[in-house]
Design a protein around this motif. Structure first.
Motif, PDB file in Angstrom:
ATOM      1  N   UNK A   1       6.245  -1.995  13.314  1.00 25.85           N
ATOM      2  CA  UNK A   1       5.697  -3.288  12.556  1.00 25.85           C
ATOM      3  C   UNK A   1       6.503  -3.775  11.812  1.00 25.85           C
ATOM      4  N   UNK A   2       6.277  -4.917  11.374  1.00 25.11           N
ATOM      5  CA  UNK A   2       7.135  -5.841  10.504  1.00 25.11           C
ATOM      6  C   UNK A   2       6.736  -5.667   9.153  1.00 25.11           C
ATOM      7  N   UNK A   3       7.273  -4.488   8.527  1.00 31.51           N
ATOM      8  CA  UNK A   3       6.969  -4.313   7.184  1.00 31.51           C
ATOM      9  C   UNK A   3       8.345  -3.535   6.518  1.00 31.51           C
ATOM     10  N   UNK A   4       8.223  -3.514   5.017  1.00 30.30           N
ATOM     11  CA  UNK A   4       9.185  -2.918   4.253  1.00 30.30           C
ATOM     12  C   UNK A   4       8.714  -1.398   3.852  1.00 30.30           C
ATOM     13  N   UNK A   5       9.543  -0.768   3.658  1.00 36.19           N
ATOM     14  CA  UNK A   5       9.340   0.576   3.195  1.00 36.19           C
ATOM     15  C   UNK A   5      10.264   1.013   2.045  1.00 36.19           C
ATOM     16  N   UNK A   6       9.552   1.462   0.821  1.00 39.59           N
ATOM     17  CA  UNK A   6      10.095   1.740  -0.242  1.00 39.59           C
ATOM     18  C   UNK A   6       9.761   3.135  -0.860  1.00 39.59           C
ATOM     19  N   UNK A   7      10.477   3.573  -1.686  1.00 40.90           N
ATOM     20  CA  UNK A   7      10.366   4.772  -2.321  1.00 40.90           C
ATOM     21  C   UNK A   7       9.389   4.785  -3.536  1.00 40.90           C
ATOM     22  N   UNK A   8       8.334   5.525  -3.722  1.00 44.41           N
ATOM     23  CA  UNK A   8       7.388   5.051  -4.865  1.00 44.41           C
ATOM     24  C   UNK A   8       7.851   5.789  -6.294  1.00 44.41           C
ATOM     25  N   UNK A   9       7.378   5.153  -7.076  1.00 41.88           N
ATOM     26  CA  UNK A   9       7.496   5.733  -8.542  1.00 41.88           C
ATOM     27  C   UNK A   9       6.349   6.737  -8.637  1.00 41.88           C
ATOM     28  N   UNK A  10       6.313   7.577  -9.440  1.00 40.05           N
ATOM     29  CA  UNK A  10       5.328   8.511  -9.786  1.00 40.05           C
ATOM     30  C   UNK A  10       4.069   7.761 -10.296  1.00 40.05           C
ATOM     31  N   UNK A  11       4.189   6.632 -11.002  1.00 43.57           N
ATOM     32  CA  UNK A  11       3.033   5.853 -11.428  1.00 43.57           C
ATOM     33  C   UNK A  11       2.206   5.555 -10.285  1.00 43.57           C
ATOM     34  N   UNK A  12       3.095   4.579  -9.408  1.00 42.50           N
ATOM     35  CA  UNK A  12       2.303   4.223  -8.035  1.00 42.50           C
ATOM     36  C   UNK A  12       1.771   5.255  -7.501  1.00 42.50           C
ATOM     37  N   UNK A  13       2.157   6.465  -7.333  1.00 39.81           N
ATOM     38  CA  UNK A  13       1.445   7.568  -6.626  1.00 39.81           C
ATOM     39  C   UNK A  13       0.331   7.925  -7.332  1.00 39.81           C
ATOM     40  N   UNK A  14       0.390   8.093  -8.561  1.00 42.51           N
ATOM     41  CA  UNK A  14      -0.740   8.460  -9.358  1.00 42.51           C
ATOM     42  C   UNK A  14      -1.954   7.636  -9.076  1.00 42.51           C
ATOM     43  N   UNK A  15      -1.421   5.911  -9.513  1.00 45.31           N
ATOM     44  CA  UNK A  15      -2.532   5.174  -9.226  1.00 45.31           C
ATOM     45  C   UNK A  15      -3.186   5.052  -7.915  1.00 45.31           C
ATOM     46  N   UNK A  16      -2.163   5.056  -6.882  1.00 47.71           N
ATOM     47  CA  UNK A  16      -2.873   5.217  -5.418  1.00 47.71           C
ATOM     48  C   UNK A  16      -3.812   6.542  -5.240  1.00 47.71           C
ATOM     49  N   UNK A  17      -3.468   7.639  -5.790  1.00 45.82           N
ATOM     50  CA  UNK A  17      -4.049   8.699  -5.747  1.00 45.82           C
ATOM     51  C   UNK A  17      -5.671   8.753  -6.353  1.00 45.82           C
ATOM     52  N   UNK A  18      -5.714   8.124  -7.252  1.00 42.36           N
ATOM     53  CA  UNK A  18      -6.873   7.905  -8.304  1.00 42.36           C
ATOM     54  C   UNK A  18      -7.692   6.934  -7.477  1.00 42.36           C
ATOM     55  N   UNK A  19      -7.190   5.882  -7.206  1.00 42.33           N
ATOM     56  CA  UNK A  19      -7.814   4.713  -6.371  1.00 42.33           C
ATOM     57  C   UNK A  19      -8.487   5.369  -5.308  1.00 42.33           C
ATOM     58  N   UNK A  20      -7.498   6.008  -4.418  1.00 44.35           N
ATOM     59  CA  UNK A  20      -8.381   6.653  -3.220  1.00 44.35           C
ATOM     60  C   UNK A  20      -9.501   7.517  -3.452  1.00 44.35           C
TER      61      UNK A  20
ATOM     62  N   UNK B   1       0.952  -1.332  -0.060  1.00 51.11           N
ATOM     63  CA  UNK B   1       0.050   0.092   0.138  1.00 51.11           C
ATOM     64  C   UNK B   1       0.775   1.408   0.044  1.00 51.11           C
ATOM     65  N   UNK B   2       0.184   2.201  -0.208  1.00 52.93           N
ATOM     66  CA  UNK B   2       0.810   3.615  -0.201  1.00 52.93           C
ATOM     67  C   UNK B   2       0.482   4.474   1.095  1.00 52.93           C
ATOM     68  N   UNK B   3       1.386   4.752   1.846  1.00 51.93           N
ATOM     69  CA  UNK B   3       1.012   5.818   3.134  1.00 51.93           C
ATOM     70  C   UNK B   3       1.706   7.280   3.045  1.00 51.93           C
ATOM     71  N   UNK B   4       1.045   8.039   3.729  1.00 53.05           N
ATOM     72  CA  UNK B   4       1.646   9.370   3.658  1.00 53.05           C
ATOM     73  C   UNK B   4       2.870   9.303   4.499  1.00 53.05           C
ATOM     74  N   UNK B   5       3.912   9.941   3.928  1.00 49.49           N
ATOM     75  CA  UNK B   5       5.289   9.776   4.939  1.00 49.49           C
ATOM     76  C   UNK B   5       5.339  10.358   6.139  1.00 49.49           C
ATOM     77  N   UNK B   6       4.332  11.216   6.287  1.00 48.70           N
ATOM     78  CA  UNK B   6       4.215  11.922   7.588  1.00 48.70           C
ATOM     79  C   UNK B   6       3.690  10.671   8.601  1.00 48.70           C
ATOM     80  N   UNK B   7       3.265   9.705   8.272  1.00 45.36           N
ATOM     81  CA  UNK B   7       2.834   8.681   9.100  1.00 45.36           C
ATOM     82  C   UNK B   7       3.778   7.663   9.338  1.00 45.36           C
TER      83      UNK B   7
END
Length: 303
Positions: free
Chosen positions: A278-297, A265-271
């Motif tokens: 938590x046992x999670x991995x954090x990655x830097x997003x591509x612009x494509x992934x950001x765009x899809x996440x915003x439109x889906x949201x 998933x995509x999370x606001x970096x402020x969070x």
């Protein structure tokens, strides 16, 4: 904050279609000297917006300002240079189907003072649209969708302009031609000494991300996110983890894609600090992934 000028600004731009769709943009600012992407799904209003900005259509409410000194009302005056300063490419038959490639060059030379026919023919050859054999110039109607788009691109690059407005220029192109388009956009901007700008629309930014400086994400006629690409990649982060961790992370997720064995998933970096335990991995997003996440949201908000 960057200290930039703007080649195009609009205020309170609006157009309604019998209550089925409304384009409603309180403010739009396109930075000068950069490539700006207008990202959105098919039907988001991208083509409608670009048609208004390019002057193809004028049935809108609101105001526009070009290059810091010309209004959309000035654009229609005979002595206003705005139309000469802007190049446009769009889908379909922008050139008449019955025109030959040679005819496109001759007519463009009549229409635009800064059109260079020799440059146009050289671009036609280098872009492999046609070898330009005298007397054997094909008609526009015989060209593939990809070559028709390349012909439009050759037409605007053969002019001396300061702003290119391009509606889905990459859609009909093959992967190699898309890469060449990115190179052509970058060259056009670099040779402009900070004066040349490109504003292009796309529903899939992945192939054009390398050339994009500023991004505007559009959904159902509205701008829902925008910013410098590097700033957007600082604003959002990608979070991955096993399915067991999804429940704990879910309150912070902007969007989520879940599978049997894990989630992403995509999370606001402020969070980000809230995810530290938590046992999670954090990655830097591509612009494509950001765009899809915003439109889906946006879709989830109105569902």
């Amino acid at each position: 904050m960057r200290d930039v000028s703007y080649c195009l600004m609009t205020r309170n731009l609006k157009k309604s279609y019998k209550k089925k769709f409304t384009l409603d943009i309180p403010k739009l600012m396109i930075p000068q000297g950069f490539a700006t992407a207008l990202i959105g799904e098919n039907g988001a209003g991208k083509t409608t917006l670009l048609n208004f900005l390019s002057g193809i259509r004028e049935d809108y409410e609101g105001e526009m300002e070009f290059f810091g000194k010309y209004s959309d009302k000035d654009r229609d005056k005979a002595d206003c240079p705005v139309r000469e300063m802007i190049g446009y490419t769009g889908s379909g038959y922008y050139y008449m189907p019955s025109w030959t490639i040679e005819g496109v060059g001759e007519i463009s030379e009549l229409l635009f003072d800064s059109f260079h026919k020799d440059r146009f023919y050289n671009l036609v050859r280098s872009m492999r649209i046609d070898p330009m054999i005298p007397g054997k110039s094909p008609k526009v109607s015989t060209l593939s969708d990809g070559n028709r788009m390349k012909l439009e691109i050759a037409g605007v690059l053969a002019r001396d302009t300061e702003l290119l407005i391009m509606d889905e220029p990459a859609s009909p192109l093959d992967p190699l031609a898309r890469d060449e388009l990115c190179s052509a956009i970058q060259k056009y901007i670099n040779e402009g000494n900070g004066k040349r700008s490109v504003f292009f629309s796309t529903h899939n930014i992945s192939d054009m991300e390398s050339v994009t400086d500023y991004a505007i994400i559009m959904d159902e006629g509205k701008i829902v996110e925008e910013g410098w690409v590097e700033d957007l990649k600082e604003k959002y982060i990608v979070v991955k983890g096993e399915a067991a961790a999804a429940e704990k992370v879910r309150p912070f997720l902007f969007t989520e894609s879940a599978g049997e064995f894990g989630f992403e998933g995509i999370v606001l970096a402020e969070n980000a600090d809230a995810l530290a335990g938590f046992d999670v991995e954090i990655e830097r997003p591509t612009l494509s992934r950001i765009a899809v996440a915003v439109m889906k949201h946006e879709r989830e908000k109105t569902a």
